[in-house]
Scaffold this active site. Structure first.
Site, PDB file in Angstrom:
ATOM      1  N   HIS A   1      38.539  16.748  87.026  1.00  0.00           N
ATOM      2  CA  HIS A   1      38.369  15.850  88.170  1.00  0.00           C
ATOM      3  C   HIS A   1      37.357  16.382  89.184  1.00  0.00           C
ATOM      4  O   HIS A   1      36.435  15.692  89.591  1.00  0.00           O
ATOM      5  CB  HIS A   1      39.731  15.633  88.833  1.00  0.00           C
ATOM      6  CG  HIS A   1      39.672  14.778  90.056  1.00  0.00           C
ATOM      7  ND1 HIS A   1      39.615  15.300  91.318  1.00  0.00           N
ATOM      8  CD2 HIS A   1      39.613  13.435  90.193  1.00  0.00           C
ATOM      9  CE1 HIS A   1      39.543  14.302  92.186  1.00  0.00           C
ATOM     10  NE2 HIS A   1      39.546  13.164  91.533  1.00  0.00           N
TER      11      HIS A   1
ATOM     12  N   CYS B   1       7.571   0.979 109.343  1.00  0.00           N
ATOM     13  CA  CYS B   1       7.800   2.403 109.507  1.00  0.00           C
ATOM     14  C   CYS B   1       9.205   2.593 110.048  1.00  0.00           C
ATOM     15  O   CYS B   1       9.851   1.651 110.464  1.00  0.00           O
ATOM     16  CB  CYS B   1       6.783   3.011 110.447  1.00  0.00           C
ATOM     17  SG  CYS B   1       6.755   2.217 112.050  1.00  0.00           S
TER      18      CYS B   1
END
Ligand code: ADP
Ligand code: MG
Ligand code: MG
Length: 885
Positions: free
Chosen positions: A452, A836
């Site tokens: 896990h 931007c």
């Protein structure tokens, strides 16, 4: 009536939404003739129906299952609940998106006091039958009846003590019988009911439990983390059992078709002989590398390798396969696209294309752009001397240092308190997920590469070392030891998830190196993308970095960062404090050569690629000390009476700060509004840009400066600045006797500018969307206030689906962007348009920019590779031209 049940042979791989990932792939594998134990899938629609009915199984569902069960019985040549030859099944959850370990599987269902005897008789192995039965009771009680696992483990351990053995396998049939009886007594005591004997009852209860498990805490956490819709529901797979625990010619394992850490093209995984399913994934026993299967069962190994290759070329993706061997026969129990590290992802995609398995376009689609971020993760500096104390499995690459902590809750608490922690556990379970999120890295003493901890850490891009058996953890004392070294909670330890090393203390780290696969793959991205990718950079160093990462221009130079530097700030303050134009110009004269130097460096580094330079943007008070600070200082100076001259200066400053104070600085005197009221500031910046450009041109460099005006709202602003820019450019060129190209444009970051883009375009060669401000002004809230206060609630309640500061709000902000693009290009068809800000490095926003026809996106240098890939993916999937081999 809806069809709620599909036999494996009725499904297909592309039916994931209905059958879940596991079910769809079991169906696909069945249909391409692989040895899959027969079974059926109950659809995700049945699960949503279960919830719609207020947690009730839909009417007729059990009858539909019974009808299909009889087909499975024929295929398996066994009968469910039969006394002679009973069919046992597994009940497995499986949602559309793989959620490893998030929901529970029940094995050996169909066993009861009668059928267990038949299994014993048919296999001639009473021990095996009893062991299967006790496992079944344990899993069923845990998942369906919700009785804590450890109560069963206690009974098991007590019986091992009574019999005087260490391992489960050593338990005798008599011991197992006693365990079963005790298990049943426990169930009776806990539920006031006998353990269900009727197999069909068991089945119905198990199906319901899988449906319920869709909404257990850890599943919800995982979905939130991975942005998976909570309404999808899970499918349930009912599959006839095969047994890996029937002796030493049996076994079970998990394998990846390639190495999920490095991407190397070599079967990679692990197996356990004489073990049942969950033993491998649970990380209880440390399994052996898959290559050793070749020594033990060479024929099966060859067979498995063949199937692995077949699955990989069938799915055109690296696979993660679960298999079981029952008495020398191989069965495939699951396949899915394997989770992998960023490094592996790039290498696998590149090599699969090189091998001719997929096209370049398909290869580009195989890599998750946001994963590229991980590649830029830091590694341990190879020159450092390290105090290596132990070695475990290299489960997830990258290095991490942190204070040792032994439980997930504590890890979360310490993280919130601003500490960096390393989560150390014998093994992790899905209940630890919040601790894994909070930790810098994970270290476990047990479990393999597919445990896990390993799977989850790789998915998150967190460093992880697993199965480090040299460490002994004492949870009670909150410490662990490696031989004689004792490490207590809170002490610093580092791990190297790429090599498995566990290192005492903190370690020096360095930036990673870029692989040739990475460079080639991004080269392919550039072949397909239509958007240009630029970077935001304020210094020549950043500009160089941006070039290295493949940027073809600077989309935003923020000049205010240059004003903040220590050697400049006094002049900037002088300029602000100046009472007369003359005084202000004196201060500006000091700043001019400094700014010129900045622009010189950046323009030079960009070698003729465009550089968009934004003139001063923030309000002037940002360059002055804060009001609070000045109040304290002046008060102290008053009390001590020591330095009257300094006091006078500070009082002046205080007066100015008070005068500049704004109620709403974001909406205040900033951007081109400053340029209108103090034109000399902007003129100095324009002059600095053109001086630098002229000098470089003279020296033989190519330059392409783009002067950008921030925060415009009206064409008259643009007209005002354009005239100035043109005059200064012309006089500078003339004086230096050179010519160079330059362009003039504006940020589009106010709704009014977007709406009036048509007018603005008349005086602009380019637009650049400042999506941060445009988001703030369109939504009417400031980022910092929103993220700190109410935005999390908006996201939790799903009022907004996503944080609009992370991914462009396509509906609102996006609409304004479309208007601006359309308006601007109507007047000036060749208008260059870009964006931007950090949205430019976020994949869904990049896709949107592609869709609305922008010319470029600009983001921070480190996100340039990601943006290149995202831009290529947008172009590939909209051309729908995936190419042919
Ligand atoms: P997960 O979603 O956690 O991967 P699975 O449904 O794959 O859960 O089941 C976990 C394990 O149980 C599998 O790896 C497999 O070994 C075992 N298992 C499931 N179904 C069967 C079956 N029909 N026969 C034998 N083992 C099974
Ligand atoms: Mg599985
Ligand atoms: Mg702005």
């Amino acid at each position: 009536m809806n069809k709620f049940v599909y036999l494996f042979k009725e499904g297909r791989a592309d039916m994931k939404a209905l059958l879940g990932g596991k079910g769809a792939n079991l169906a696909e594998m069945t249909n391409i003739g692989l040895p899959v134990p027969p079974g059926m899938t109950i659809t995700t629609e049945a699960c949503t129906e279960y919830y719609r009915l207020g947690r009730k199984l839909p009417e007729g569902l059990m009858d539909e299952i019974k009808r299909n069960l009889s087909v499975v019985e024929q295929q398996a040549e066994k009968k469910f609940g039969d006394l002679k030859n009973p069919l046992l099944v597994s009940v497995r959850s499986g949602a559309m998106f793989s959620m490893p370990g998030m929901m529970d599987t029940i094995l050996n269902l169909g066993l009861n006091e009668d059928t267990v005897q038949s299994v014993a008789k048919n296999t001639g192995n009473l021990r095996f039958a009893y062991d299967a039965y006790r496992r079944f009771i344990q899993m069923f009680s845990d998942v369906v009846l919700e009785i804590p696992k450890y109560e069963f483990e206690d009974i098991l351990h007590r019986q091992k003590d009574v019999q005087g053995v260490k391992y489960d396998q050593e338990l005798t049939p008599e011991s197992l019988r006693k365990i079963i009886d005790s298990y049943k007594e426990l169930v009776q005591a806990k539920t006031s009911n006998v353990f269900p004997e009727n197999p069909l009852d068991q089945l119905a209860m198990a199906i319901e439990a899988v449906f319920r498990s869709w909404n257990n805490d850890r599943a919800i956490v995982y979905r939130n983390l991975n942005k998976i819709d909570h309404d999808l529901g899970t499918a349930v797979n009912i599959q006839s059992m095969v047994f890996g625990n029937m002796g030493n010619d049996s076994g079970t394992g998990v394998a990846f078709t390639r190495n999920p850490s490095t991407g190397e093209n070599l079967l990679y995984g692990e197996f356990l002989t004489n073990a049942q399913g969950e033993d491998v994934v649970a990380g209880i026993r440390t399994p052996r590398p898959i290559a050793q299967l070749n020594d033990e069962m060479p024929v099966l190994y060859t067979e498995f390798s063949r199937i692995a290759r077949l699955l990989e070329s069938h799915y055109k993706n690296m696979q993660d396969i679960e298999f079981t061997i029952e008495r020398g026969r191989l069965y495939i129990l699951q396949t899915r696209n394997g989770k992998r590290t960023a490094q592996a992802s790039v290498r696998v995609a590149f090599e699969m294309a090189q091998e001719g398995l997929i096209t370049k376009q398909q290869a580009l689609l195989l890599v998750e752009p946001s994963q590229l971020d991980q590649l830029l993760h830091r590694q341990i500096d190879s020159n450092a001397t390290l105090n290596v104390a132990a070695k475990g499995l290299p489960a997830s690459p990258g290095a991490a240092s942190g204070e040792v902590v032994f439980d997930a809750d504590e890890a979360e608490r310490m993280d919130k308190a601003g500490k960096k922690v390393l989560l150390v556990r014998t093994e992790t379970t899905p209940d630890d997920i919040h601790g894994i999120v909070a930790a810098q890295g994970i270290l476990t003493s047990r479990g393999g590469m597919t445990s896990h901890a390993a799977v989850v850490a790789r998915g998150m891009g967190k460093p992880c070392v697993c199965g480090c058996e040299a460490i002994r953890i004492d949870y009670a004392k909150q410490e662990f030891n490696i031989g004689t070294i004792v490490i207590k909670k809170g002490e610093l330890v580092s791990i190297d998830g790429s090599t498995g090393r566990v290192i005492l203390g903190e370690v020096p780290m360095k930036d990673p190196e870029i692989s040739k696969e990475y460079t080639s793959l991004l080269g392919w991205a550039d072949e397909f993308k239509r958007l240009g990718i630029r970077a935001n950079a304020d210094t020549p160093e950043d500009a160089k970095k941006a070039r290295e990462f493949g940027a073809i221009g600077i989309g935003l130079v923020r000049t205010e960062h240059m004003f903040m530097q220590q050697d400049r700030l006094p002049y900037v303050q002088q300029m602000i404090l100046a009472e007369t134009l003359e005084d202000r110009q004196k201060a500006l004269a000091h700043l001019l050569p400094m700014q010129e130097g900045d622009f010189y460096g950046i323009l030079q580094a960009m070698e003729g690629f465009p550089v968009t330079i934004r003139l001063l943007d923030p309000p002037l008070h940002e360059f002055l000390p804060s009001l609070e600070e000045l109040l304290v200082e002046t008060t102290e100076l008053r009390i001590t009476e020591k330095n009257p001259k300094l006091l006078e200066e500070k009082l002046m400053l205080l007066k100015k700060v008070r005068a500049l104070h704004e109620f709403n600085p974001m909406l205040g005197h900033r951007g081109c509004r400053l340029g209108i009221t103090f034109p000399e500031i902007y003129e100095m910046q324009m002059q600095a840009i053109f001086n630098a450009a002229a000098r470089l041109t003279k020296e033989g460099y190519k330059v392409l400066p783009e002067v950008e005006i921030p925060l415009t709202i009206d064409v008259n602003e643009m007209k005002f600045f354009r005239e100035k820019i043109e005059v200064i450019a012309a006089t500078t060129m003339k004086a230096a006797n050179v010519t160079f190209h330059y362009s003039i444009g504006t940020m589009i970051e106010m709704p009014r500018a977007a709406l009036l883009a048509e007018e603005l375009a008349e005086f602009c060669d380019f637009f650049s969307f400042g999506t941060n401000d445009l988001t703030q002004t369109t939504l009417g809230f400031s980022r910092d206030d929103a993220e700190g206060k109410f935005l999390p609630h908006y996201l939790e309640r799903k009022i907004l689906k996503e944080n609009p500061f992370v991914a462009i709000d396509q509906k609102g902000v996006g609409k304004l962007m479309r208007i601006a693009v359309e308006g601007g290009r109507k007047v000036r068809p060749g208008l260059e348009i870009g964006i931007c800000g950090e949205h430019g490095g976020e994949p869904s926003s990049v896709r949107f920019c592609h869709e609305i026809g922008l010319n470029f996106v600009s983001c921070s240098p480190y996100r340039v590779p990601l943006a290149r890939l995202a831009a290529a993916q947008a172009a590939i999937s909209d051309s729908e031209n995936i190419g042919t081999r």
